[in-house]
Enzyme design. Sequence first.
Site, PDB file in Angstrom:
ATOM      1  N   ASN A  70       0.834  -1.209   0.000  1.00 20.78           N
ATOM      2  CA  ASN A  70       0.000   0.000   0.000  1.00 20.78           C
ATOM      3  C   ASN A  70       0.862   1.250   0.000  1.00 20.78           C
ATOM      4  O   ASN A  70       1.912   1.317   0.634  1.00 20.78           O
ATOM      5  CB  ASN A  70      -1.036   0.000   1.133  1.00 20.78           C
ATOM      6  CG  ASN A  70      -0.496  -0.296   2.509  1.00 20.78           C
ATOM      7  OD1 ASN A  70       0.509  -0.963   2.638  1.00 20.78           O
ATOM      8  ND2 ASN A  70      -1.165   0.179   3.530  1.00 20.78           N
TER       9      ASN A  70
ATOM     10  N   GLU B  92       0.388   5.167   0.689  1.00 22.15           N
ATOM     11  CA  GLU B  92      -0.522   6.186   1.228  1.00 22.15           C
ATOM     12  C   GLU B  92      -0.088   7.583   0.835  1.00 22.15           C
ATOM     13  O   GLU B  92       0.985   7.786   0.243  1.00 22.15           O
ATOM     14  CB  GLU B  92      -0.609   6.014   2.752  1.00 22.15           C
ATOM     15  CG  GLU B  92      -1.200   4.658   3.124  1.00 22.15           C
ATOM     16  CD  GLU B  92      -1.465   4.472   4.608  1.00 22.15           C
ATOM     17  OE1 GLU B  92      -0.979   5.279   5.426  1.00 22.15           O
ATOM     18  OE2 GLU B  92      -2.173   3.498   4.939  1.00 22.15           O
TER      19      GLU B  92
ATOM     20  N   CYS C 294      -4.280   0.653  -2.382  1.00 23.32           N
ATOM     21  CA  CYS C 294      -4.076  -0.622  -1.687  1.00 23.32           C
ATOM     22  C   CYS C 294      -2.971  -1.445  -2.355  1.00 23.32           C
ATOM     23  O   CYS C 294      -2.742  -1.338  -3.566  1.00 23.32           O
ATOM     24  CB  CYS C 294      -5.351  -1.452  -1.739  1.00 23.32           C
ATOM     25  SG  CYS C 294      -6.718  -0.797  -0.786  1.00 23.32           S
TER      26      CYS C 294
ATOM     27  N   GLU D 241      -2.947  -4.605  -3.107  1.00 20.92           N
ATOM     28  CA  GLU D 241      -3.414  -5.529  -4.147  1.00 20.92           C
ATOM     29  C   GLU D 241      -3.493  -4.834  -5.498  1.00 20.92           C
ATOM     30  O   GLU D 241      -3.122  -5.394  -6.528  1.00 20.92           O
ATOM     31  CB  GLU D 241      -4.808  -6.073  -3.794  1.00 20.92           C
ATOM     32  CG  GLU D 241      -4.872  -6.891  -2.523  1.00 20.92           C
ATOM     33  CD  GLU D 241      -5.152  -6.048  -1.282  1.00 20.92           C
ATOM     34  OE1 GLU D 241      -4.678  -4.894  -1.206  1.00 20.92           O
ATOM     35  OE2 GLU D 241      -5.831  -6.555  -0.391  1.00 20.92           O
TER      36      GLU D 241
ATOM     37  N   CYS E 113     -10.529  -3.630  -4.500  1.00 25.53           N
ATOM     38  CA  CYS E 113      -9.496  -4.576  -4.954  1.00 25.53           C
ATOM     39  C   CYS E 113     -10.141  -5.848  -5.506  1.00 25.53           C
ATOM     40  O   CYS E 113      -9.665  -6.428  -6.484  1.00 25.53           O
ATOM     41  CB  CYS E 113      -8.536  -4.903  -3.815  1.00 25.53           C
ATOM     42  SG  CYS E 113      -7.475  -3.500  -3.401  1.00 25.53           S
TER      43      CYS E 113
HETATM   44  N1  THU Z   1      -5.310  -1.617   2.486  1.00 30.70           N
HETATM   45  C1  THU Z   1      -4.755  -2.408   1.513  1.00 30.70           C
HETATM   46  O1  THU Z   1      -3.625  -2.169   1.075  1.00 30.70           O
HETATM   47  N2  THU Z   1      -5.465  -3.451   1.063  1.00 30.70           N
HETATM   48  C2  THU Z   1      -6.736  -3.764   1.471  1.00 30.70           C
HETATM   49  O2  THU Z   1      -7.366  -4.634   0.889  1.00 30.70           O
HETATM   50  C3  THU Z   1      -7.322  -3.059   2.616  1.00 30.70           C
HETATM   51  C4  THU Z   1      -6.624  -1.832   3.032  1.00 30.70           C
HETATM   52  C5  THU Z   1      -4.537  -0.457   2.944  1.00 30.70           C
HETATM   53  C6  THU Z   1      -5.150   0.878   2.563  1.00 30.70           C
HETATM   54  C7  THU Z   1      -4.561   1.763   3.631  1.00 30.70           C
HETATM   55  O3  THU Z   1      -3.272   2.188   3.203  1.00 30.70           O
HETATM   56  C8  THU Z   1      -4.404   0.852   4.832  1.00 30.70           C
HETATM   57  O4  THU Z   1      -4.460  -0.477   4.339  1.00 30.70           O
HETATM   58  C9  THU Z   1      -5.463   1.042   5.894  1.00 30.70           C
HETATM   59  O5  THU Z   1      -6.726   0.928   5.374  1.00 30.70           O
END
Ligand code: THU
Length: 160
Positions: A62, A64, A73, A75, A115
């Site tokens: 991920n 941010e 995300c 994925e 995702c």
């Molecule tokens: N996140 C993912 O990378 N994949 C997911 O399927 C759920 C959430 C990340 C998004 C964000 O950076 C952090 O997790 C908290 O939600």
Amino acid sequence: MQTKEIKTIINEYNSIEELPEEQILIVNKAKEAAKKAYAPYSKFNVGACVLLKNGEFIQGNNQENAAYPSGLCAERVAMFYANAKYPDVAVKAIAICAYSNSKFMSEPVPPCGSCRQVLLETEVRFNSPIKIILFGENRISIIENAKQLLPLSFDNNNFD
Ligand code: THU
């Protein structure tokens, strides 16, 4: 009136050693990717690894952003990169895990709705199932295709 029931089959494993070699590898690559996530806001580091039909592994995590919705995300980072690098190659499997407070989650972390939609698009596009491997320290859950994670899905078959 008719009632329909939709079934999702989840195969659960208690230890990574129960998995075949290739799946152990993809999980370990997802774990490696999680440690490199850029998640200073949530501190929830997600790692993903895509295994392509050509045998190539593509990692993602991920990413941010101070403007929160601009992040992405793990994925989708992995899936979009895989599809960008190899637009003609189907995806065989994706492994997903999350790392926070200096440890991997004890229970499997399933992908968010967006995702799932992206996984489904690739599954439909290549007409080839994507095995979804969700890693937790106490349990590993495996679902045989993205469709089972997103029943009643919207995809390009709805265009007619
Ligand atoms: N996140 C993912 O990378 N994949 C997911 O399927 C759920 C959430 C990340 C998004 C964000 O950076 C952090 O997790 C908290 O939600």
